[in-house]
Structure formats: structure tokens, C-alpha cells
Design an enzyme around this catalytic site. Structure first.
Site, PDB file in Angstrom:
ATOM      1  N   TYR A 107      -0.448   0.796  18.088  1.00 32.98           N
ATOM      2  CA  TYR A 107      -0.746   1.597  20.011  1.00 32.98           C
ATOM      3  C   TYR A 107      -1.408   0.129  19.927  1.00 32.98           C
ATOM      4  O   TYR A 107      -2.599  -0.576  19.833  1.00 32.98           O
ATOM      5  CB  TYR A 107      -2.008   2.720  19.932  1.00 32.98           C
ATOM      6  CG  TYR A 107      -1.177   4.178  20.419  1.00 32.98           C
ATOM      7  CD1 TYR A 107      -1.265   4.417  21.600  1.00 32.98           C
ATOM      8  CD2 TYR A 107      -1.165   4.278  18.910  1.00 32.98           C
ATOM      9  CE1 TYR A 107      -0.480   5.993  21.145  1.00 32.98           C
ATOM     10  CE2 TYR A 107      -1.112   6.560  18.683  1.00 32.98           C
ATOM     11  CZ  TYR A 107      -0.055   6.111  20.106  1.00 32.98           C
ATOM     12  OH  TYR A 107       0.127   7.492  19.971  1.00 32.98           O
ATOM     13  N   HIS A 159       5.220  11.016  18.089  1.00 32.64           N
ATOM     14  CA  HIS A 159       4.871  11.622  18.842  1.00 32.64           C
ATOM     15  C   HIS A 159       4.465  11.040  19.551  1.00 32.64           C
ATOM     16  O   HIS A 159       4.515   9.455  19.711  1.00 32.64           O
ATOM     17  CB  HIS A 159       4.144  12.657  18.618  1.00 32.64           C
ATOM     18  CG  HIS A 159       2.797  11.846  18.639  1.00 32.64           C
ATOM     19  ND1 HIS A 159       2.362  11.027  17.353  1.00 32.64           N
ATOM     20  CD2 HIS A 159       1.758  11.148  19.532  1.00 32.64           C
ATOM     21  CE1 HIS A 159       1.221  10.862  17.918  1.00 32.64           C
ATOM     22  NE2 HIS A 159       0.825  10.295  18.742  1.00 32.64           N
ATOM     23  N   HIS A 161       2.811  10.697  24.064  1.00 30.38           N
ATOM     24  CA  HIS A 161       2.002  11.670  24.859  1.00 30.38           C
ATOM     25  C   HIS A 161       2.773  11.777  26.150  1.00 30.38           C
ATOM     26  O   HIS A 161       3.120  10.941  26.523  1.00 30.38           O
ATOM     27  CB  HIS A 161       1.090  10.846  24.637  1.00 30.38           C
ATOM     28  CG  HIS A 161       0.367  10.832  23.425  1.00 30.38           C
ATOM     29  ND1 HIS A 161      -0.888  12.144  23.555  1.00 30.38           N
ATOM     30  CD2 HIS A 161       0.205  10.007  22.357  1.00 30.38           C
ATOM     31  CE1 HIS A 161      -1.323  11.484  21.944  1.00 30.38           C
ATOM     32  NE2 HIS A 161      -1.060  10.289  21.810  1.00 30.38           N
TER      33      HIS A 161
END
Lengths: 236, 201
Positions: A107, A159, A161
Site C-alpha cells: 500500500y 483483496h 476494500h
């Protein structure tokens, strides 16, 4: 004024309980007192809505919305679906916000110190507003898995969000979309926190040849169901 | 009937996605702001501030707090609040969102909401709906902020009445004057002594 029609209760057979020991961070952050039930007043059934101008078109394409000097690295994908209520009705014109790791599983956030490269052309955040049929569509890069400190050799499955509003503050939802066939899914305490196996599997997107665009990107389909209201007799 | 999509934690990395205005200034949404009210907004301008604390009393530096409220006249900007006798304010949406800082702190600049109708047209005391999200919270938590200078209205509020008396103070923000501003102090304790009342909305 007449009392507003209430939304159906949050389904606690679907949503994870706050206290879930396998996910260590819940230990000091899970409320311990029982939730106090309250009826839905105007304060609960209303909520913010944002016009299309709050989500400019380019913001739904995460492969272009942060470009500096080229394309982001990794596997381009399309993620599309519908936002529906429990009655199967479309939730139109509602904001959908997403954020995710880059293809390497990193991230862009100072707290994320995973030993994987940042991508100068990828922030990993986008948003869109659903159309009249509740449809949304994002173009992005497939996120990588990444390690986290929950337990020894813990890895989050890939994944994305998702954050949704729906028509009222009572319909607010933050969730995560996963990818089919990910071997990390059975090992992930966050994915497994839903008490209902069917609800858990519903967090996994379907691979879709219909959404897949030839010579360009694989497609994934994920529908999101927000709380609905009991059908009125006329609609039943 | 379709099952609701399960909630999942907001996690620690929502900054660029949900509160980009707090990041390095490379992405803006325009609506994810702690500034709900501008100079032209009608009503009493107030600051709502507090900290999010965990069960050990430690600050929660990576949570997100959202608020939703009526304008100063007590009208929500929403189709279902169709009371044309109560004015809307063109400068006021009523939604705020911010992330907590390293001390767990958050702050909103808004106006004090007017009273809004409850069920059966009973009046609710002025209040702000508050929603908390955090790493370690698999589902978001709803609470309400009431105002300490509204004792009489609070005493008649049907939602406060549903809360056991000993826990009601967790929902009442303390009014104080600070540097020429009216500040309401509202700490959110996720767990433990003085745990904030959260609602099953």
C-alpha cells in the site's frame, strides 16, 4: 410527518461480531457491552448522497488516475457488479469507494513497510457512483497478497476494500472483495470472521468472461447487498 | 431474499481511499472533510473534537470517524426529510469524515443541529449520528452525540431514554469555550471503563 419505514436489522448472522479472538486487533477495540437497539428515525434513514460530480469518470480507472510516467505494473483487471438491496432492487446513484494494495502487495501508506516495491504510477484508490441500475465498474491492477503481524507467517489474501453508503446512514457498509481460488482464503481470520459460510463465500468475486475484455483484461463480478426495507403490501 | 454483504474491517490503510485530504495532497475528493460548515452556513458554528480510545485507554491512531447531522434548523439534506416548512441550507450537506491522528484525536467544524422529529412526531433532542471504523473493528459502530447544554431536551429524548442512566453521559458532549470558539468534547471509548454506548441501528 409519518414515521419513516425502517430498514431490516443488521444481520448479525452475516456480519462479524466485534469480538473475534483469531483477529488479534479486536482484543482491545471490540465493544464489550451489548449494542443498544434503537428504532429508525429520520436520523438513521437519511444519509449523505453525492452527485456524479463527486466521482469524476477517471476516478473509476485506477490504472490511469495516478499515472506519473507510465502504466502501473501488474495484471490489469476489470471489477464490476451491482449494488442491490435485500429485495434485489438496484441501489442507484450511490457512492462506491475502493482502495487496495498494488500488484506487489504494497500500500502507498507510511505504516506499510512490507518489503515490496511501491509503484510510482499507482495509488490504489478510486471511486464511482452507481448508475440507475445500481451498476459500478472499476479498472485496476490485481492486488498482491501481503504479510501482516496477526500470527506467525500470516498473509492477507488478495483483496480490494469497498466502502458504500446506500440510501441512509443505516445502510452504510465497509467490506472487502476477494478473488476466486485464492489459497490464502481459508487461512485468513478477517475473511473467516463472518459467522455464516455462505455470507463469507459471497465476499469472493466471480471470474466473468462477460466482463473480461479480449486482448486487454480479465473481468471479475461482485454484487454487493445492502440492507433493504420490508416490501410494502402494494409492492409485494 | 438476498443476504446482506458481510462487513469487513476498514483496516489500517484506508488513508488514500477514504480520507485522502489528510494525506500528501495528491488526491482530493471534496466531500471527505472535517469541515462541514463554511462561513455562509447558518447557525451556531461549533467544533466537535475528541479522541478515540481503546480498552486500555490507549489512543486509536488509525480509526475513521464519520458524522451525519441535520442543519441548524433541524432539516436533513435527504429526500425522506420532506418537511418544506423547515429550511434547507444550500451551504450544508451535514456529512463529515476524518481519520484520527497519532493521539487518537479527531475534530469537525460544523454547526449545532436543530432538533429533529422522532417516531410519532415526538421531538428528538439535537444530536449528531456518529459512526466509527477501525482496524480491529470487523463491523462499524454507531453512536450518537448529544449536547451538554440541552439538558431539558436530552431528558425528553426517546433514544437517550433507551440507554441505562449510568451510561448516558458517554453520549453527551461537554460544551466549553476555547480560544474564542465553542467546542464540544466527545471522546469515544471502544471498550472498558466508560465504554461509549453503541447502538444496534
Amino acid at each position: 410527518m409519518a414515521d419513516p419505514a425502517p430498514y431490516r436489522a443488521r444481520d448479525w448472522d452475516v456480519h462479524p461480531a466485534y469480538d473475534y479472538p483469531a483477529y488479534g486487533s479486536t482484543k482491545h477495540r471490540a465493544p464489550k457491552q451489548p449494542l443498544v437497539p434503537i428504532p429508525h428515525t429520520l436520523s438513521e434513514v437519511t444519509g449523505p448522497s453525492f452527485g456524479p460530480e463527486a466521482a469524476p469518470e477517471g476516478e473509476a480507472d485506477l490504472t490511469i488516475n495516478a499515472r506519473v510516467n507510465g502504466e502501473p505494473m501488474g495484471e490489469r483487471i476489470i471489477v464490476a457488479g451491482r449494488v442491490l438491496d435485500e429485495n434485489g432492487r438496484a441501489v442507484p446513484e450511490t457512492m462506491v469507494e475502493i482502495w487496495q494494495a498494488n500488484a506487489a502487495g504494497r500500500y502507498i501508506h507510511e505504516v506499510d513497510q512490507h518489503d515490496a516495491p511501491l509503484d510510482p504510477n499507482f495509488i490504489g484508490a478510486g471511486r464511482t457512483v452507481t448508475d440507475a441500475d445500481g451498476r459500478y465498474r472499476f479498472v485496476t491492477m490485481k492486488p498482491g497478497a501481503y504479510p501482516w503481524g496477526n500470527h506467525y507467517n500470516a498473509w492477507r489474501p488478495a483483496h480490494i476494500h469497498f466502502s458504500l453508503f446506500g440510501p441512509g446512514f443505516a445502510t452504510r457498509l465497509v467490506s472487502q472483495m476477494y478473488f476466486p481460488g485464492d489459497p490464502l482464503l481459508p487461512l485468513d481470520p478477517i475473511f473467516n470472521a463472518s459467522p455464516n459460510p455462505e455470507a463469507m463465500q459471497a465476499l469472493v468475486a466471480d471470474f466473468s468472461m462477460e466482463i473480461t475484455r479480449p486482448e486487454w483484461a480479465l473481468g471479475y463480478e461482485w454484487d454487493i447487498v445492502l440492507r433493504g426495507r420490508d416490501a410494502t403490501p402494494m409492492e409485494a | 431474499m438476498a443476504k446482506q454483504t458481510a462487513s469487513q474491517t476498514v483496516g489500517p490503510f484506508f488513508l488514500y481511499g477514504l480520507t485522502p485530504e489528510l494525506a500528501t495532497g495528491i488526491r482530493y475528493t471534496g466531500y471527505t472533510s472535517e469541515m462541514l460548515a463554511g462561513a455562509a452556513t447558518a447557525g451556531e458554528h461549533i467544533v466537535v473534537e475528541g479522541r478515540v480510545l481503546d480498552g486500555e485507554g490507549n489512543p486509536v491512531p488509525d480509526s475513521m470517524v464519520e458524522i451525519w447531522q441535520a442543519n441548524a434548523a433541524g432539516r436533513y439534506r435527504h429526500d425522506e426529510d420532506d418537511r418544506t416548512d423547515v429550511p434547507l441550507d444550500d451551504t450544508f450537506l451535514g456529512f463529515g469524515r476524518t481519520g484520527t491522528d497519532k493521539d487518537g484525536g479527531f475534530r469537525f467544524h460544523t454547526v449545532k443541529p436543530g432538533a429533529v422529529p422522532g417516531l410519532g412526531n415526538a421531538l428528538q433532542a439535537p444530536h449528531i449520528v456518529v459512526c466509527v471504523f477501525a482496524r480491529g473493528m470487523l463491523s462499524h459502530a454507531y453512536t450518537r452525540l448529544y449536547f451538554s447544554d440541552e439538558a431539558e431536551a436530552n431528558g425528553a429524548d426517546p433514544v437517550l431514554a433507551a440507554v441505562e442512566a449510568a451510561r448516558r453521559p458517554t453520549l453527551v458532549a461537554e460544551r466549553m469555550e476555547s480560544r474564542g470558539r465553542t467546542v464540544y468534547r466527545f471522546d469515544i471509548r471502544l471498550q472498558g471503563e466508560g465504554e461509549t454506548v453503541f447502538f444496534d441501528v
